[in-house]
Design an enzyme around this catalytic site. Structure first.
Site, short mmCIF file in Angstrom:
data_model
loop_
_atom_site.label_atom_id
_atom_site.label_comp_id
_atom_site.label_asym_id
_atom_site.label_seq_id
_atom_site.Cartn_x
_atom_site.Cartn_y
_atom_site.Cartn_z
N ASP A 45 0.85 -1.19 0.00
CA ASP A 45 0.00 0.00 0.00
C ASP A 45 0.89 1.25 0.00
OD1 ASP A 45 -3.21 0.54 1.02
OD2 ASP A 45 -1.78 2.21 1.06
N ILE A 46 0.50 2.23 -0.78
CA ILE A 46 1.30 3.44 -0.92
C ILE A 46 1.27 4.29 0.37
CG2 ILE A 46 -0.45 5.05 -1.84
CD1 ILE A 46 1.62 5.67 -4.09
N ASN A 82 -12.72 -3.21 2.66
CA ASN A 82 -13.67 -2.10 2.73
C ASN A 82 -14.63 -2.22 1.56
OD1 ASN A 82 -12.34 -0.96 4.97
ND2 ASN A 82 -10.84 0.04 3.64
N GLN A 137 -14.50 2.43 1.08
CA GLN A 137 -13.78 1.91 -0.10
C GLN A 137 -13.51 3.07 -1.04
OE1 GLN A 137 -15.85 -1.15 -2.33
NE2 GLN A 137 -14.14 -1.45 -3.73
N HIS A 167 -10.17 -5.44 -3.24
CA HIS A 167 -8.83 -5.67 -2.70
C HIS A 167 -8.94 -6.01 -1.23
CE1 HIS A 167 -9.81 -1.39 -2.51
NE2 HIS A 167 -9.12 -1.32 -1.37
N HIS A 173 -6.87 -5.83 2.25
CA HIS A 173 -5.71 -5.27 2.94
C HIS A 173 -5.18 -6.36 3.87
CE1 HIS A 173 -6.75 -0.85 2.27
NE2 HIS A 173 -7.91 -1.42 2.03
P1 5GP Z 1 -9.66 1.30 0.19
O1 5GP Z 1 -9.86 2.57 0.95
O2 5GP Z 1 -10.34 1.36 -1.16
O3 5GP Z 1 -10.04 0.08 0.97
O4 5GP Z 1 -8.11 1.12 -0.03
C1 5GP Z 1 -7.42 1.66 -1.11
C2 5GP Z 1 -5.98 1.64 -0.73
O5 5GP Z 1 -5.20 1.85 -1.89
C3 5GP Z 1 -5.57 2.72 0.28
O6 5GP Z 1 -5.05 2.12 1.45
C4 5GP Z 1 -4.52 3.54 -0.47
O7 5GP Z 1 -3.46 3.96 0.36
C5 5GP Z 1 -4.07 2.59 -1.55
N1 5GP Z 1 -3.62 3.22 -2.78
C6 5GP Z 1 -4.25 4.24 -3.44
N2 5GP Z 1 -3.59 4.54 -4.57
C7 5GP Z 1 -2.52 3.69 -4.62
C8 5GP Z 1 -1.46 3.53 -5.57
O8 5GP Z 1 -1.36 4.21 -6.58
N3 5GP Z 1 -0.54 2.56 -5.30
C9 5GP Z 1 -0.62 1.77 -4.17
N4 5GP Z 1 0.35 0.85 -4.02
N5 5GP Z 1 -1.61 1.90 -3.27
C10 5GP Z 1 -2.55 2.86 -3.49
#
Ligand code: 5GP
Length: 117
Positions: free
Chosen positions: A33-34, A90, A97, A103, A105
């Site tokens: 995760d970034i 999420n 989300q 995805h 985590h």
């Molecule tokens: P969500 O909130 O949809 O469950 O999680 C999305 C996740 O993707 C977040 O934890 C966010 O930090 C990660 N993320 C968003 N953009 C990028 C990206 O360009 N590269 C990577 N490696 N992670 C990302």
């Protein structure tokens, strides 16, 4: 079923944007995760795209199984089996989300608190 618009994870899968990939097989891709929320924070996506967890009802048992077996395998590859870890998925607006590509985590590397916010 949720509409499948292009996301940042489609680009990661096609190697159009860089990512720190930690595991890949025929069914899944796993990358860091970034914005990590724990010392180990890895995202696992199915190669066969699903937008949300709530869309999995339309997937085959085989595809769902390969995804979850893959998540378990990645956690093992990251040496998290011993100390433990958390899987978070999420889903939708209230679930926070932000990327409409299913995805999981994987969070680990420290003692995690409960309940989540
Ligand atoms: P969500 O909130 O949809 O469950 O999680 C999305 C996740 O993707 C977040 O934890 C966010 O930090 C990660 N993320 C968003 N953009 C990028 C990206 O360009 N590269 C990577 N490696 N992670 C990302």
């Amino acid at each position: 079923m949720t509409s499948q618009s292009e996301t940042i994870f489609d680009k990661v899968l096609r190697r159009e944007i860089p990512a720190h990939i930690v595991y890949e097989d025929d069914f899944i891709l796993a990358f860091r995760d970034i914005h990590p929320q724990a010392p180990v924070h890895v995202l696992v996506i199915p190669k066969k795209k699903v937008a949300r967890f709530s869309d999995l009802e339309g997937s085959s048992v085989q595809d769902v199984g390969e995804f979850f077996k893959g998540v378990s395998r990645v956690a093992k590859e990251l040496h998290l089996d011993g100390p433990g870890y958390r899987i978070v998925v999420n889903n939708g607006r209230d679930g926070q989300q932000t990327v409409e590509y299913l995805h999981a985590h994987i969070l680990g590397g420290r003692g995690l608190t409960w309940p989540p916010g």
